[in-house]
Structure formats: C-alpha cells, structure tokens
Write a protein that holds these residues in place. Structure first.
Motif, PDB file in Angstrom:
ATOM      1  N   GLU A   1       1.526  11.993  -8.670  1.00  0.00           N
ATOM      2  CA  GLU A   1       1.754  13.420  -8.901  1.00  0.00           C
ATOM      3  C   GLU A   1       3.022  13.614  -9.734  1.00  0.00           C
ATOM      4  N   VAL A   2       2.983  14.613 -10.621  1.00  0.00           N
ATOM      5  CA  VAL A   2       4.110  14.877 -11.508  1.00  0.00           C
ATOM      6  C   VAL A   2       4.410  16.366 -11.551  1.00  0.00           C
ATOM      7  N   CYS A   3       5.699  16.680 -11.519  1.00  0.00           N
ATOM      8  CA  CYS A   3       6.163  18.052 -11.712  1.00  0.00           C
ATOM      9  C   CYS A   3       7.299  18.018 -12.732  1.00  0.00           C
ATOM     10  N   LEU A   4       7.188  18.832 -13.791  1.00  0.00           N
ATOM     11  CA  LEU A   4       8.200  18.898 -14.832  1.00  0.00           C
ATOM     12  C   LEU A   4       8.851  20.274 -14.813  1.00  0.00           C
ATOM     13  N   ILE A   5      10.187  20.283 -14.820  1.00  0.00           N
ATOM     14  CA  ILE A   5      10.945  21.516 -14.588  1.00  0.00           C
ATOM     15  C   ILE A   5      11.988  21.723 -15.687  1.00  0.00           C
ATOM     16  N   ALA A   6      12.106  22.973 -16.136  1.00  0.00           N
ATOM     17  CA  ALA A   6      13.197  23.379 -17.019  1.00  0.00           C
ATOM     18  C   ALA A   6      14.209  24.144 -16.183  1.00  0.00           C
ATOM     19  N   ASP A   7      15.471  23.701 -16.233  1.00  0.00           N
ATOM     20  CA  ASP A   7      16.500  24.311 -15.389  1.00  0.00           C
ATOM     21  C   ASP A   7      17.741  24.629 -16.227  1.00  0.00           C
ATOM     22  N   PRO A   8      18.052  25.921 -16.420  1.00  0.00           N
ATOM     23  CA  PRO A   8      19.227  26.274 -17.231  1.00  0.00           C
ATOM     24  C   PRO A   8      20.545  25.836 -16.603  1.00  0.00           C
ATOM     25  N   ALA A   9      20.547  25.515 -15.322  1.00  0.00           N
ATOM     26  CA  ALA A   9      21.768  25.067 -14.651  1.00  0.00           C
ATOM     27  C   ALA A   9      21.962  23.556 -14.749  1.00  0.00           C
ATOM     28  N   ALA A  10      20.959  22.853 -15.231  1.00  0.00           N
ATOM     29  CA  ALA A  10      21.044  21.388 -15.315  1.00  0.00           C
ATOM     30  C   ALA A  10      21.882  20.971 -16.515  1.00  0.00           C
ATOM     31  N   ALA A  11      22.830  20.086 -16.289  1.00  0.00           N
ATOM     32  CA  ALA A  11      23.668  19.562 -17.369  1.00  0.00           C
ATOM     33  C   ALA A  11      23.182  18.194 -17.839  1.00  0.00           C
ATOM     34  N   GLN A  12      22.309  17.559 -17.054  1.00  0.00           N
ATOM     35  CA  GLN A  12      21.773  16.249 -17.374  1.00  0.00           C
ATOM     36  C   GLN A  12      20.272  16.241 -17.120  1.00  0.00           C
ATOM     37  N   ASN A  13      19.617  15.157 -17.533  1.00  0.00           N
ATOM     38  CA  ASN A  13      18.221  14.954 -17.188  1.00  0.00           C
ATOM     39  C   ASN A  13      18.162  14.318 -15.798  1.00  0.00           C
ATOM     40  N   ILE A  14      17.395  14.937 -14.904  1.00  0.00           N
ATOM     41  CA  ILE A  14      17.338  14.492 -13.513  1.00  0.00           C
ATOM     42  C   ILE A  14      15.939  13.967 -13.212  1.00  0.00           C
ATOM     43  N   HIS A  15      15.876  12.734 -12.738  1.00  0.00           N
ATOM     44  CA  HIS A  15      14.596  12.102 -12.411  1.00  0.00           C
ATOM     45  C   HIS A  15      14.562  11.789 -10.916  1.00  0.00           C
ATOM     46  N   ARG A  16      13.451  12.160 -10.277  1.00  0.00           N
ATOM     47  CA  ARG A  16      13.329  11.910  -8.841  1.00  0.00           C
ATOM     48  C   ARG A  16      11.982  11.264  -8.532  1.00  0.00           C
ATOM     49  N   ILE A  17      12.030  10.208  -7.740  1.00  0.00           N
ATOM     50  CA  ILE A  17      10.812   9.555  -7.245  1.00  0.00           C
ATOM     51  C   ILE A  17      10.767   9.724  -5.728  1.00  0.00           C
ATOM     52  N   GLU A  18       9.629  10.199  -5.236  1.00  0.00           N
ATOM     53  CA  GLU A  18       9.379  10.246  -3.794  1.00  0.00           C
ATOM     54  C   GLU A  18       8.131   9.428  -3.519  1.00  0.00           C
ATOM     55  N   ALA A  19       8.208   8.519  -2.573  1.00  0.00           N
ATOM     56  CA  ALA A  19       7.066   7.659  -2.261  1.00  0.00           C
ATOM     57  C   ALA A  19       7.018   7.370  -0.773  1.00  0.00           C
TER      58      ALA A  19
ATOM     59  N   GLY B   1       0.819  -1.209   0.000  1.00  0.00           N
ATOM     60  CA  GLY B   1       0.000   0.000   0.000  1.00  0.00           C
ATOM     61  C   GLY B   1       0.855   1.261   0.000  1.00  0.00           C
ATOM     62  N   LEU B   2       0.580   2.150  -0.945  1.00  0.00           N
ATOM     63  CA  LEU B   2       1.288   3.418  -1.057  1.00  0.00           C
ATOM     64  C   LEU B   2       0.325   4.566  -0.777  1.00  0.00           C
ATOM     65  N   ASP B   3       0.777   5.512   0.015  1.00  0.00           N
ATOM     66  CA  ASP B   3      -0.047   6.676   0.334  1.00  0.00           C
ATOM     67  C   ASP B   3       0.237   7.855  -0.597  1.00  0.00           C
ATOM     68  N   HIS B   4       1.452   7.907  -1.110  1.00  0.00           N
ATOM     69  CA  HIS B   4       1.851   9.077  -1.892  1.00  0.00           C
ATOM     70  C   HIS B   4       3.002   8.708  -2.815  1.00  0.00           C
ATOM     71  N   VAL B   5       2.904   9.105  -4.091  1.00  0.00           N
ATOM     72  CA  VAL B   5       4.007   8.948  -5.034  1.00  0.00           C
ATOM     73  C   VAL B   5       4.086  10.217  -5.877  1.00  0.00           C
ATOM     74  N   CYS B   6       5.291  10.779  -5.962  1.00  0.00           N
ATOM     75  CA  CYS B   6       5.508  11.985  -6.759  1.00  0.00           C
ATOM     76  C   CYS B   6       6.746  11.794  -7.628  1.00  0.00           C
ATOM     77  N   TYR B   7       6.612  12.129  -8.895  1.00  0.00           N
ATOM     78  CA  TYR B   7       7.755  12.108  -9.802  1.00  0.00           C
ATOM     79  C   TYR B   7       8.067  13.532 -10.234  1.00  0.00           C
ATOM     80  N   THR B   8       9.343  13.907 -10.161  1.00  0.00           N
ATOM     81  CA  THR B   8       9.799  15.216 -10.624  1.00  0.00           C
ATOM     82  C   THR B   8      10.850  15.009 -11.707  1.00  0.00           C
ATOM     83  N   GLY B   9      10.609  15.587 -12.864  1.00  0.00           N
ATOM     84  CA  GLY B   9      11.544  15.483 -13.974  1.00  0.00           C
ATOM     85  C   GLY B   9      12.136  16.837 -14.303  1.00  0.00           C
ATOM     86  N   THR B  10      13.464  16.933 -14.272  1.00  0.00           N
ATOM     87  CA  THR B  10      14.159  18.188 -14.552  1.00  0.00           C
ATOM     88  C   THR B  10      15.104  17.997 -15.731  1.00  0.00           C
TER      89      THR B  10
END
Length: 262
Positions: free
Chosen positions: A201-219, A133-142
């Motif tokens: 939940e999903v959040c997509l971010i554009a970051d001029p300081a990012a040199a790579q694609n960053i993927h984060r999962i919080e659950a 059972g999961l109560d919360h899952v969030c993915y953030t892509g930068t």
C-alpha cells in the motif's frame, strides 16, 4: 571489476562521479544520448559513449543515474553486453515487459542488475521479514508541495496554495511507480524488498510544513512489527534529487570490491 561507467549526467551522476574519484575508484565513461556527448563530458569529465557495446569496452560495472528512461533505453543492452548494472530506477521494474527484458539481458550476458537502496533505509530488515511472511506493508511518502511539481499531484491539488498536509495518491506500489516515475522509486524499493508491487500500500502526501522529504515504512508479519521513518535532504544543486539516493549508488559500487560487505 574492471572499469566503471555512468548513465546520465545530472545531479546524481555528478555526485557519484565525484565521490568515486575521491574514493580512488574513478569512473571512465558516461553513456549519453546521441547529440548530448559534449554536455555529458563537460558535466562529468568522462569519455562519452552512446551505445551499450561501446560502454562495455570501457566498463564492466555501470551505474544508472538517468531515471526510468535511462534504464528502459539501455539496461537490457548493457546487461547483454557483459556489464553489471546498478540502478536507482526501481520504479521502472513495475513494468513487467521491461523487467522481463532486463532478465533476458542479464541471462544472455551472465550479468546482474543490482538495486540500490536509494532514498530509504530498513530494506534489509524488510527483506528478511519477508522470508517469514508479511501480512501488511505500507509506504507513506511526504514532500513539500514543490517536491511534487511536474507530477500527477498537480492534477489533484493546487500545490501552491496548500495550507495543510494533503494526500494526492493512495493505491498500490505498482500504480504509484507507473504514475509517478520521478517520485515513487522508494515505493518500488519497499515493494521489491517486501510483498511485491500489488500488495504494498502507498500513500503520497504534499505537506507545506515539510522541510524535507519524509519516507515511512510500516510492516507487520511473523517477525513482529516495523515502523521506520527517515527525513532526507536533497542534493544542494538539485532540490528534486535525494542526497541519500546518490550516496546509496556509491555504496553499491564500493560493495563490489569490498572484502567485507554489510
């Protein structure tokens, strides 16, 4: 497994074909759109075919490297023709009509649609956690601003003039997958492993300081708490294609014949 086929002939398809050949399990055919046979053959060095039934004469396992359009156009027919399919286009499964067509194709052909993990990790832990059972899952892509070129992000932000990290999408994994077909396969993978397209939940971010694609999962759930981050490199010949995604497709193929699987 008898024979391997590939859908598409872009950067990921080229990587997969080369890696399989080097590993001793070369692909034999490439499925291309009518009129693109010569280009596909030139890119991969494989026999070009244009129909699922023709592919089934060459392969029993087909790797989809052609994006949502490739899976939508060919997935159900290939499954129905007796081919197992490995796909990186997980976001396409946010379309319930396509998902049902793929299911019917698999049932008719006695085959399986395999979902490659793509550009993200920790999906095994997330899928296991979902059992309890999961109560919360969030993915953030930068990604760097250029990584969002050609996406709906251009309608929200002036990508070329960004000076700080800025979110251009917040919503559900289903909304992200349908709106960003070339950018949200990771969000779909997280949703399918965890609590589904509409609860993730999903959040997509554009970051001029990012040199790579960053993927984060919080659950969070009965298992405890998970916080996973990966910074991925692109394929050298296509900055919009994830190297890890291509590698995951090769691993999925190798798992079909391995005596031990992880």
């Amino acid at each position: 497994m008898t024979g391997i086929g590939i859908i598409g002939h872009g950067a990921i398809a080229r990587y997969v074909a080369q890696a399989l050949a080097m590993g001793g399990t070369p692909a034999s055919a490439v499925l291309a759109r009518p009129g693109r046979e010569a280009a596909a053959q030139a890119a991969l060095g494989l026999v070009p075919v244009t129909e699922a039934r023709e592919m089934a004469r060459h392969a029993r396992l087909v790797v989809d490297c052609a994006g949502h359009a490739g899976l939508s156009a060919n997935g159900a027919a290939l499954l129905g023709a007796g081919c197992d399919v490995i796909t990186l286009s997980l976001g396409a499964l946010a379309n319930d009509m396509l998902k049902e067509a793929l299911k019917q194709g698999a049932e008719a052909g006695g085959t399986t649609l395999h979902l490659a993990s793509g550009a993200i990790g920790a999906l095994d832990a997330l899928a296991a956690a979902a059992i309890g059972g999961l109560d919360h899952v969030c993915y953030t892509g930068t990604k760097p601003p250029a990584g969002w070129a050609g996406s709906p992000a251009e309608e929200v932000l002036e990508l070329a003039s960004l000076t700080e990290a800025t979110a251009h999408f917040t919503g559900t994994a289903r909304q992200a997958a349908l709106s960003y077909p070339k950018n949200a396969n990771v969000a779909a993978a997280v949703a399918l492993a965890g609590i589904g397209f509409d609860a993730t939940e999903v959040c997509l971010i554009a970051d001029p300081a990012a040199a790579q694609n960053i993927h984060r999962i919080e659950a969070q759930g009965a298992f405890g708490r998970l916080d996973f981050i990966i910074s991925g490199n692109a394929l050298p010949d296509n900055p919009k294609s994830s190297a890890l995604a291509a590698m995951s497709a090769v691993r999925a193929v190798r798992n079909q014949t391995a005596w031990m699987r992880l």
